[in-house]
Motif scaffolding. Structure first.
Motif: not given
Length: 129
Positions: A64-69, A111-126
């Motif tokens: 929900a926080q990510i959707i807000d942002i 990426r969200f983990n099973a606890l519904n929290r962001v665990s990783e933010v990456t890019y398809l390409r750098p």
């Protein structure tokens, strides 16, 4: 009397939650980011430096926080063990014409983990320097 003591705090809590401000990250223009759905207006492309600067602040935030942002994702993928990935396109590509298909345009992947929290933010390409 007992009902008043239970219902009154419950109702107040619901009202306070409904009136709360959406999550924001200082120095990041969420409204501009959200306005460029699928990255087709190239607004997000111009915001890549800003996104990279605040990227680590997204870690451990809830959906929900990510959707807000960042707004609703341009795409979503369900993974094993309750994990999910939200996609946000950073540039124009085939997703502008075919919204239901993943494009090879560069995108941020949250990426969200099973606890519904962001665990990783990456890019398809750098990102380009």
């Amino acid at each position: 009397m007992l009902i008043k003591r239970i219902l009154m705090p419950l109702c107040c809590g619901i009202l306070l939650a409904a009136c709360s401000e959406p999550d924001r990250i200082e120095g990041f223009d969420s409204d501009s980011w959200k306005s460029d759905k699928y990255g087709c207006s190239n607004v997000r492309q111009g915001m890549q430096t800003d996104f990279e600067r605040v990227r680590k602040e997204l870690y451990k935030k809830e959906e929900a926080q990510i959707i807000d942002i960042l707004g609703r994702p341009d795409g979503e993928q369900l993974m094993a063990r309750g994990q999910r990935i939200f996609y946000y396109y950073l540039e124009e590509g085939s997703q502008c014409d075919q919204k239901n298909n993943l494009s090879e345009a560069n995108r941020a992947e949250v990426r969200f983990n099973a606890l519904n929290r962001v665990s990783e933010v990456t890019y398809l390409r750098p990102l380009p320097k």
